[in-house]
Design a protein around this motif. Structure first.
Motif, PDB file in Angstrom:
ATOM      1  N   ARG A 499       0.801  -1.177   0.071  1.00  0.00           N
ATOM      2  CA  ARG A 499      -0.111   0.057  -0.142  1.00  0.00           C
ATOM      3  C   ARG A 499       0.338   1.586  -0.417  1.00  0.00           C
ATOM      4  NH1 ARG A 499      -2.350  -3.824   3.651  1.00  0.00           N
ATOM      5  NH2 ARG A 499      -4.406  -3.944   2.705  1.00  0.00           N
ATOM      6  N   ARG A 509      -2.799   4.244  -3.509  1.00  0.00           N
ATOM      7  CA  ARG A 509      -2.503   2.724  -4.075  1.00  0.00           C
ATOM      8  C   ARG A 509      -2.911   1.866  -3.719  1.00  0.00           C
ATOM      9  NH1 ARG A 509      -2.424   1.633  -9.403  1.00  0.00           N
ATOM     10  NH2 ARG A 509      -3.185  -0.305  -9.889  1.00  0.00           N
ATOM     11  N   SER A 535      -8.921   6.344   4.835  1.00  0.00           N
ATOM     12  CA  SER A 535      -8.915   7.358   3.458  1.00  0.00           C
ATOM     13  C   SER A 535     -10.201   7.560   4.023  1.00  0.00           C
ATOM     14  CB  SER A 535      -9.115   6.011   2.566  1.00  0.00           C
ATOM     15  OG  SER A 535      -9.660   6.378   1.254  1.00  0.00           O
ATOM     16  N   ASP A 576     -11.283  -0.408   2.427  1.00  0.00           N
ATOM     17  CA  ASP A 576     -10.403   0.923   1.524  1.00  0.00           C
ATOM     18  C   ASP A 576      -8.976  -0.037   1.976  1.00  0.00           C
ATOM     19  OD1 ASP A 576     -11.229   3.354   1.855  1.00  0.00           O
ATOM     20  OD2 ASP A 576     -10.482   3.411   3.622  1.00  0.00           O
ATOM     21  N   THR A 595      -6.676  -2.392  -5.700  1.00  0.00           N
ATOM     22  CA  THR A 595      -7.396  -1.280  -7.160  1.00  0.00           C
ATOM     23  C   THR A 595      -7.327  -0.692  -6.145  1.00  0.00           C
ATOM     24  OG1 THR A 595      -9.446  -2.277  -7.529  1.00  0.00           O
ATOM     25  CG2 THR A 595      -7.449  -2.874  -8.605  1.00  0.00           C
ATOM     26  N   THR A 596      -7.856   0.865  -6.549  1.00  0.00           N
ATOM     27  CA  THR A 596      -8.541   1.993  -6.260  1.00  0.00           C
ATOM     28  C   THR A 596      -9.293   1.899  -6.784  1.00  0.00           C
ATOM     29  OG1 THR A 596      -7.030   3.746  -7.331  1.00  0.00           O
ATOM     30  CG2 THR A 596      -5.945   2.710  -4.901  1.00  0.00           C
ATOM     31  N   GLU A 598     -13.399   3.514  -8.157  1.00  0.00           N
ATOM     32  CA  GLU A 598     -14.013   3.376  -7.490  1.00  0.00           C
ATOM     33  C   GLU A 598     -15.704   2.640  -8.146  1.00  0.00           C
ATOM     34  OE1 GLU A 598     -15.405   7.406  -8.336  1.00  0.00           O
ATOM     35  OE2 GLU A 598     -13.762   8.356  -6.937  1.00  0.00           O
TER      36      GLU A 598
END
Length: 614
Positions: A499, A509, A535, A576, A595-596, A598
């Motif tokens: 991370r 990320r 986050s 997160d 992954t980030t 949405e």
């Protein structure tokens, strides 16, 4: 007129005095039919002339309700079994009278447990070929589909005896390289003997004939040649030639993998594979063998003379495929053990027990000994030890260091004992002896590398993101995104997920960690990890439909849950750091989020289609 009316007129004519032969001729029936109509009319009137059922009043050979109920119960307990297996199981349980295979099939159709299909060609119409005895031909291949908990896929190296269908090879590997295939093949030959022939497809692990004009003999071909094994290959695009090993793969998928959850590790997958192979060889009847067990046919037809000859036949393997075990430490003052060769102990036995192997060799003490060298880092940050360059950086100029060197690894420590760097050693036994003779080095205190000072479940390192979005971890390039190019990031590593976060510990990320935790502890500038990244987003629950191969996509990440959940609608909670999969409220899998992306869709596609069609 209807049929009943015609029969009535014929009866009236006979009762009026007409001859039966003439009436039968006019109506196109036999005399016996006319006599039957007259009797039925006299007994039951006009209703007696209607059509009657020709079904017999009694069925002395009909399958009893108890046996049919047992067949249905076995089918529900074993959905993959067919009429042949049910017939064998009923005979094993002593059912009398024993129904025929066709009766079992009709019972399954009546109760809606199988779908009736068009009759195929009889098995007698096919010509089956096989070697007349065991150990004459092995079929080998490689199959995939062993899903691991980290999302990767392992491979299974398989091999079966052509005559007995006995599985001789079942090795789970991360990558089916030529060396791993040869190692599994060598292990099988140590346990069961050397076959006369081996049949494979044209994979690059088995042959080099399609590798181009400069391709030579591959390792598998060399092993077969040196052991007198005739290697056969199928014609291109003809998988039916290796039909027995392909059929074994189908059995593995249907009876085991389709209902198996992702394995925790390679070792766990190998343990379950061994259990399935043991059941397949010794407890599962094989239809192609007239419901016999493969182990019975494999060992029963190998006489004592054949097994003795296989034990006495030497096995020639390259040095890299010979198992080496450390010799026991000699007592103080005792002479070292002399060099000997590979010694098989025990015997094969009638049940295929594998012999224990002991390899004793005389080893140069320097190959097992490490040395230590004290140095001062020069102004350039680059020093040389025994011809090997070691880069430490100008920022460490003037630092006193101790270098621990063996023929395998090279570790750099500070005066306080902290580890700075670990790399592969390129020094040989001769180089170590030269350093000791010159007085620049001294023997190490022990052969074991000191443990790193960090003892934690996660570590953090500082890295600069390159112009293409990568960072370096132990010489490996890890891509964390081009949008972070040029930034200084903190990378938190726990052996599973890497991370990247900024100075405020805000998650930037998350990607899969390429290193194990033990390797993460030895990274340059590694330190115990602090609090996890934060986050502002909250966990979100979505729904996804599992495809027929047992996986689905969420936030751009592929999640494997197994074919046992195919076509189901599952609830997925995404936060997160983790993705949790629920089935009817019960968690069935938790994987790290890498992954980030949405979340753009909450409901599954199945709900969308129902809403449109409704």
């Amino acid at each position: 007129m209807s049929v009943v009316e015609q029969r009535y007129h014929a009866v009236i004519e006979v009762l009026s005095g007409a001859k039966v032969t003439d009436v039968a001729g006019r109506y196109g029936v036999s005399r016996q039919s006319v006599h039957a109509w007259v009797r039925r009319y006299q007994d039951g009137g006009l209703a007696g002339l209607a059509d009657r059922s020709h079904a017999p009043k009694a069925h002395p050979m009909q399958t009893s309700a108890a046996i049919e109920a047992l067949i249905c119960e076995l089918r529900r307990a074993h959905p993959r079994w067919g009429p042949r297996t049910f017939l064998w199981e009923l005979g094993r349980r002593g059912v009398e009278p024993l129904p025929s295979r066709a009766s079992i099939y009709r019972a399954l159709v009546r109760n809606g447990l199988v779908e009736p299909v068009a009759r195929r060609r009889r098995r007698e119409d096919y010509r089956r070929w096989e070697r007349p005895g065991p150990m004459q031909l092995w079929q080998m291949d490689i199959m995939g589909g062993l899903l691991l908990a980290d999302g990767s896929e392992a491979k299974l190296i398989t091999g079966v005896d052509d005559h007995s269908r006995f599985c001789v090879i079942a090795s789970v590997v991360a990558r089916p390289t030529g060396r791993m295939v040869c190692a599994a093949f060598a292990e099988a030959m140590r346990g069961y003997g050397v076959p006369l022939e081996v049949l494979t497809d044209n994979g690059k692990q088995f042959t080099g004939r399609f590798g181009g004009p400069k391709a030579g003999e591959v390792l598998f071909e060399r092993v077969c040649r040196e052991n007198g094994i005739k290697l056969r290959h199928t014609a291109p695009r003809t998988p039916t030639t290796t039909g027995k090993i392909e059929r074994f793969h189908q059995t593995v998928r249907r009876e085991w993998l389709d209902a198996a959850l992702p394995f925790a590790s390679i070792e766990a997958a190998q343990a379950e594979t061994d259990a399935f192979v043991e059941h397949y060889n010794t407890a599962r009847p094989h239809q192609a063998l007239d419901m016999a067990f493969p182990a019975d046919r494999f060992f029963a037809e190998r006489g004592d003379g054949q097994r003795r000859a296989e034990r006495e036949l030497p096995l020639h393997l390259p040095a890299s495929l010979i198992p080496v075990t450390s010799p026991p430490s000699p007592a103080p003052g005792a002479a070292p053990a002399p060099a000997t060769s590979l010694i098989p102990t025990g015997n094969h036995g009638d049940q295929g027990e594998r012999p224990a192997l002991v390899l004793r060799t005389s080893v140069d003490p320097l190959s097992r000994q490490a040395i230590e060298v004290d140095r001062i880092v020069p102004a350039s940050g680059n020093l040389s030890i025994g011809g090997q360059q070691l880069w430490l950086g100008p920022d460490r100029a003037g630092l006193a260091i101790t270098v621990w060197i063996s023929t395998q690894r090279l570790h750099v420590f500070t005066a306080g004992g902290g580890r700075l760097k670990s790399v592969a050693s390129r020094l040989t036994v001769k180089d170590l002896a030269a350093l000791l003779a010159s007085g620049q080095a001294r023997p190490a205190a022990d052969e074991h590398v000191p443990e790193p000072p960090i003892e934690a479940s996660a570590v953090e390192v500082d890295r600069q993101v390159s112009s293409i979005g990568t960072i370096s971890l132990a010489g490996r390039a890890l891509c964390i995104g081009a949008h972070l190019a040029g930034r200084r990031v903190i990378v938190r590593l726990d052996g599973i997920t890497a991370r990247a976060m900024d100075e405020q510990r805000l998650l930037l990320r998350a990607v899969p960690c390429p290193l194990a935790l033990a390797e993460c502890l030895t990274l340059r500038n590694a330190r115990p990890a602090g609090a996890p990244p934060t986050s502002p987003s909250e966990p979100v629950t979505v729904q996804r439909v599992v495809c027929s191969r047992g996986h689905f996509q969420v936030v751009g990440q592929k999640i494997q849950v197994g074919r046992v959940h195919a076509r189901k609608i599952l609830d997925v909670t995404v936060d997160d750091t983790h993705i949790t999969v629920h089935d009817n409220g019960e968690p069935i899998r938790v994987v790290p989020r890498t992954t980030t992306q949405e979340i753009t869709r909450i409901k599954s596609q199945a709900h969308t289609k129902r809403r449109k069609t409704g």
